[in-house]
Design a protein around this motif. Structure first.
Motif, PDB file in Angstrom:
ATOM      1  N   THR A 157       0.763  -1.250  -0.046  1.00  0.00           N
ATOM      2  CA  THR A 157       0.047  -0.090  -0.174  1.00  0.00           C
ATOM      3  C   THR A 157       0.941   1.414   0.042  1.00  0.00           C
ATOM      4  O   THR A 157       1.955   1.392   0.664  1.00  0.00           O
ATOM      5  N   ILE A 158       0.553   2.181  -0.780  1.00  0.00           N
ATOM      6  CA  ILE A 158       1.186   3.538  -0.939  1.00  0.00           C
ATOM      7  C   ILE A 158       1.077   4.389   0.335  1.00  0.00           C
ATOM      8  O   ILE A 158      -0.127   4.788   0.646  1.00  0.00           O
ATOM      9  N   PRO A 159       1.843   4.763   1.025  1.00  0.00           N
ATOM     10  CA  PRO A 159       1.843   5.403   2.480  1.00  0.00           C
ATOM     11  C   PRO A 159       1.285   6.662   2.029  1.00  0.00           C
ATOM     12  O   PRO A 159       1.916   7.339   0.979  1.00  0.00           O
ATOM     13  N   ASN A 160       0.920   7.454   3.060  1.00  0.00           N
ATOM     14  CA  ASN A 160       0.662   8.841   3.121  1.00  0.00           C
ATOM     15  C   ASN A 160       0.067   9.493   1.898  1.00  0.00           C
ATOM     16  O   ASN A 160       0.370  10.473   1.142  1.00  0.00           O
ATOM     17  N   GLY A 317       6.298  -0.003  -3.771  1.00  0.00           N
ATOM     18  CA  GLY A 317       6.848  -1.177  -3.363  1.00  0.00           C
ATOM     19  C   GLY A 317       7.782  -0.922  -2.052  1.00  0.00           C
ATOM     20  O   GLY A 317       8.425   0.148  -1.871  1.00  0.00           O
ATOM     21  N   THR A 318       7.886  -1.906  -1.258  1.00  0.00           N
ATOM     22  CA  THR A 318       8.842  -1.951  -0.162  1.00  0.00           C
ATOM     23  C   THR A 318       9.500  -3.514  -0.375  1.00  0.00           C
ATOM     24  O   THR A 318       8.975  -4.315  -0.087  1.00  0.00           O
ATOM     25  N   PRO A 323       7.748  -5.465  -6.131  1.00  0.00           N
ATOM     26  CA  PRO A 323       6.494  -5.996  -5.916  1.00  0.00           C
ATOM     27  C   PRO A 323       6.313  -7.390  -4.704  1.00  0.00           C
ATOM     28  O   PRO A 323       7.225  -7.792  -4.745  1.00  0.00           O
ATOM     29  N   ASN A 324       5.256  -7.263  -4.117  1.00  0.00           N
ATOM     30  CA  ASN A 324       4.734  -8.278  -3.284  1.00  0.00           C
ATOM     31  C   ASN A 324       4.616  -9.721  -3.711  1.00  0.00           C
ATOM     32  O   ASN A 324       4.932 -10.886  -3.425  1.00  0.00           O
ATOM     33  N   SER A 325       3.941  -9.552  -5.033  1.00  0.00           N
ATOM     34  CA  SER A 325       3.641 -10.852  -5.663  1.00  0.00           C
ATOM     35  C   SER A 325       3.295 -10.260  -7.118  1.00  0.00           C
ATOM     36  O   SER A 325       3.064  -9.084  -7.608  1.00  0.00           O
ATOM     37  N   GLY A 326       2.895 -11.399  -7.879  1.00  0.00           N
ATOM     38  CA  GLY A 326       2.567 -10.830  -9.405  1.00  0.00           C
ATOM     39  C   GLY A 326       2.104 -12.124  -9.942  1.00  0.00           C
ATOM     40  O   GLY A 326       2.243 -13.385  -9.403  1.00  0.00           O
TER      41      GLY A 326
END
Length: 414
Positions: A157-160, A317-318, A323-326
């Motif tokens: 999730t993109i913060p702020n 991404g972090t 990416p977390n998944s794909g």
């Protein structure tokens, strides 16, 4: 009581029993089936030498719902069978192609037929069984495949992002036709039912135009660009939002603005940031109004975002850019089919990093190297053995092994 030579099933003849023991004689009451001696099956009626007081056993098997996976149980006075739904097989419809998953590295297994599977590869993997590692710097998306899945990347999730966001990105269409479809470029939102009050942020293509929409909880704001110049190889998008006011600039077109309705000024989203498609089999996250039905077809790259005028642009991404998944995402301009050779007229099909062979009639297997038996469900034309019988292939055709109580070439007679 039925006599099998010296084997007595159910009871023994009275005249023999009287000489051996005293007391009351009781025969078995009930049903006996699948009788075996030393692992050899004896056909209870056909192989019996004599017998008496034996009737058909009418057990209402279908009342016990023996069929699995949505199979329909059908019975007559003597036999029963399960009519299986597509892609399931076995006496009880208990077997499916993906029960013994051949796919590796967390791939999604999808049954292409009763005996063949397709492996939808996760991010960073490619090949028939998703066993090949690939380095992706410019992701390539394949839209919605024939199985109904989209290729996608999912970032944290993109913060702020509540009060301000600004995105830069580039994309390259797979073909001109893809610009005319309902294709999602990116999406983030609340995990809900796509209700009008759900906050969301999305970008996509519709009828050759870029569509940018967001909802802060009091109504949807939408900007639609002019038609894309399809002579351009790469398209560039700048978009953003500050409180209620949003803007969109596509290629060399003029900047367009919009103000969202109502009084709410904050974007509250909790889902991951989806690029190119979505994880769900159907896009349940997307709002019902401006929902994009398909995933993106082509390449999306150089995605940058910032959530304040005082900070620089970063990849989502972090850690950053990861990416977390794909699923079914390849490297732009690379073709996984260049490494696959389908045999016997089969055609290589690629959807991002996912690749499989589409076989001609009569062939099966990962590379279309196996023939389809005359008794298999995929054979064209199908065999004519009636339900409940067993099809047995022969060098020149096949024969039908009939269950008890049926006869005929195809076991069609009682």
């Amino acid at each position: 009581q039925i006599t099998f030579g010296s084997i007595f099933l159910g009871n023994v003849p009275v005249y023999e029993e009287v000489h051996r023991c005293a007391g009351q004689i009781y025969g078995y009451k009930g049903c006996i089936r699948d009788f075996q001696v030393n692992h050899k099956e004896l056909f209870i009626i056909d192989e019996a030498l004599e017998g008496r007081n034996v009737e058909n056993c009418n057990v209402p098997i279908c009342d016990y719902h023996p069929c699995h996976n949505g199979g329909t149980c059908t019975s007559d006075e003597e036999n029963w069978y399960c009519e299986c739904p597509k892609l399931f097989t076995g006496k009880l419809c208990q077997f499916a192609t993906c029960d013994e998953n051949p796919c590796g590295n967390g791939a999604t297994c999808f049954p292409k037929s009763r005996r063949d599977a397709v492996c939808l590869c996760p991010y960073g993997r490619s090949g028939i069984l998703c066993s090949d590692a690939i380095n992706i710097t410019q992701p390539s998306f394949s839209g919605t495949d024939v199985f109904g899945y989209t290729s996608f990347l999912a970032y944290s999730t993109i913060p702020n992002i509540t009060f301000y966001h600004e995105f830069h990105l580039k994309f390259q269409l797979a073909n001109h036709h893809s610009a005319l479809q309902d294709n999602l470029i990116f999406f983030t939102g609340q995990k809900g039912q796509g209700l009008n009050g759900d906050d969301f942020l999305e970008l996509g293509l519709r009828n050759g135009r870029v569509v940018y929409s967001y909802n802060l909880g009091s109504g949807t704001a939408t900007i639609i660009s002019k038609p894309l110049d399809l002579t351009l190889n790469v398209h560039v998008i700048h978009l953003g939002r500050n409180l209620q006011k949003g803007w969109l600039k596509v290629d060399d077109q003029k900047n367009k603005t919009v103000t969202s309705p109502g009084r709410l000024v904050g974007l509250n989203v909790f889902s991951q940031f989806y690029l190119g498609g979505y994880r769900e089999y159907t896009p349940e996250l997307l709002p019902k109004g401006p929902r994009f039905k398909n995933g993106f077809q082509g390449c999306i790259f150089d995605v940058q975002v910032r959530t304040s005028l005082n900070q620089g642009f970063k990849s989502p991404g972090t850690p950053e850019g990861h990416p977390n998944s794909g699923r079914s995402v390849g490297q732009c301009k690379d073709s996984p089919c260049s490494l696959i050779k389908c045999r016997n007229g089969g055609k290589c099909i690629e959807t991002g990093s996912t690749v499989y062979c589409d076989c001609l009639t009569g062939w099966k297997g990962a590379f279309c190297t196996e023939t389809v038996s005359v008794c298999e469900p995929e054979h064209d034309p199908p065999h004519l053995c009636q339900q409940g019988s067993t099809c047995v292939p022969l060098p020149n055709g096949y024969t039908c092994h009939c269950p008890l109580g049926t006869t005929g070439t195809y076991c069609e007679q009682g």
